[in-house]
Design an enzyme around this catalytic site. Structure first.
Site, PDB file in Angstrom:
ATOM      1  N   HIS A   1       1.048   5.281   1.046  1.00  0.00           N
ATOM      2  CA  HIS A   1       0.486   6.340   1.884  1.00  0.00           C
ATOM      3  C   HIS A   1       0.625   7.657   1.120  1.00  0.00           C
ATOM      4  CE1 HIS A   1       0.449   4.051   5.797  1.00  0.00           C
ATOM      5  NE2 HIS A   1       1.377   3.344   5.141  1.00  0.00           N
TER       6      HIS A   1
ATOM      7  N   HIS B   1       0.837  -1.191   0.000  1.00  0.00           N
ATOM      8  CA  HIS B   1       0.000   0.000   0.000  1.00  0.00           C
ATOM      9  C   HIS B   1       0.875   1.245   0.000  1.00  0.00           C
ATOM     10  CE1 HIS B   1       0.665  -1.298   4.169  1.00  0.00           C
ATOM     11  NE2 HIS B   1       0.569  -0.033   4.557  1.00  0.00           N
TER      12      HIS B   1
END
Length: 388
Positions: free
Chosen positions: A376, A374
């Protein structure tokens, strides 16, 4: 270039002196040569034509290594694509498989004792032509998803997408196949059969390795085959001697691939995502609610529940595919990694962020707590450097 190549290739023939004398005397033409290897399904189309039509003695089959290999200067001077097969016939150099087939069939129309490969009726001939075109337009360009180590596969940058498209196109061929058979265009063996059969040897051997991506077990007659293709495959692979011979040739070429572990590192085959599921899987399945700010076919973006800035958005791929973190990335993941970056730019613009930071953590020591890659996206306040 063809003329220069022919002079050297005579050296590989038996009775070299007799051949040279005959050629100089004008009593013997140089042999037509097909440069090919057993593992090539495209070359196998031509070989199947030769065996079925009874023209095997008319064409010499030789390895591209005689010309220095596919990337050798000599081979590329004859076939600028550097692919197999290549037909050298007199002053003609032909390198597209369907063109090679039609060249040989027209040249030797009065020779051979097998079927013409052009069905008797117009309807059957047209049906065969459509299947040939369909194979060469929609199946051939993406077949690399079955055996190439990394994308692209034709127009696809994802192996999963290419495999699923391959399955879709097999369903189209199922609808095109003659319902009564035994061949694709009806009672007569045609170019459609010569075209599809070698590729189907590939498909039945390789597609079951990727069951995670296509999510369907292989049937007895082969993976993802409907009743028409199943009946055709069973008949052709068991009752047609020329087809059986070609299948054996292709499989002999595939065996070294197996022995060298060709599929061991390929995503969905030897390389499978066996890491535990994470909370992101529950977010993707909507079991856990999230504030989604962006979504497309490949990724999902939602607000972090513990933000470190006014804007703190997590961007994740919908299919983890082994990407537990950036450190697990391979060439297979190039497309999704690029897509995530483009999505991040679009989300930043959507959020009104002209200044922002994009972060990914890899491993617990770097701060990673969810092992599903993922990004950010952080912004909305001044950000110091270096980060903590």
């Amino acid at each position: 270039e063809c003329a220069r190549g022919r002079t050297r290739r005579v050296e590989h023939q038996p009775s070299v002196m007799a051949l040279i004398i005959s050629i100089l005397a004008g009593t013997l033409s140089l042999p037509t040569t097909l440069y090919d290897l057993p593992v090539s399904n495209h070359g196998a189309r031509v070989r199947l034509l030769l065996y079925k039509r009874g023209l095997e003695s008319a064409v010499r089959v030789a390895s591209p290594m005689e010309l220095g290999g596919l990337r050798g200067e000599k081979y590329l001077s004859l076939n600028p694509q550097g692919k197999m097969p290549l037909l050298v016939d007199g002053d003609s150099c032909v390198w597209e498989t369907d063109a090679i087939c039609r060249h040989l069939l027209e040249k030797h129309a009065a020779e051979g004792d097998g079927p013409s490969l052009f069905p008797t009726s117009l309807a059957a001939r047209t049906a065969a032509e459509v299947i040939v075109r369909h194979h060469d337009t929609y199946i051939g360009p993406i077949q690399g998803c079955l055996y190439k180590p990394a994308p692209p596969f034709g127009r696809f940058t994802s192996r999963r997408d290419a495999l699923q498209e391959l399955v879709k196109q097999l369903a189209v061929v199922e609808a095109l196949a003659d319902p009564t058979g035994p061949y694709l265009a009806g009672e007569e063996f045609s170019l459609a059969d010569a075209t599809l059969f070698p590729t189907m040897v590939f498909i039945t051997h390789m597609l079951p390795k990727f069951e995670d991506a296509v999510a369907s077990p292989a049937g007895e007659a082969g993976p993802r085959l409907g009743p028409r293709l199943s009946a055709w495959w069973s008949h052709t692979s068991n009752a047609d001697e020329a087809a059986k011979r070609v299948a054996d040739e292709i499989r002999s070429g595939l065996q070294p691939w197996e022995e060298r572990g060709r599929w061991d590192a390929m995503l969905y085959a030897g390389a499978r995502d066996v890491a535990p599921a994470t909370l992101f899987d529950k977010i993707l399945s909507k079991e856990i609610p999230s504030e989604v700010v962006f979504e497309d076919a490949l990724c999902l973006a939602f607000r972090d529940i513990n933000p470190v800035a006014p804007a703190h958005i997590l961007i994740i791929p919908k299919h983890r595919d082994g990407l537990t973190g950036l450190g697990a990335a391979t060439a297979e993941h190039s497309a999704i990694l690029g897509h995530l970056m483009v999505a991040a730019a679009a989300i930043a613009k959507q959020e009104g962020l002209s200044e922002f930071r994009l972060v990914t953590n890899n491993g617990e020591g770097a701060g990673q707590s969810v092992f599903h890659l993922h990004l950010h996206l952080i912004g909305g306040r001044p950000l110091e450097w270096p980060p903590g």
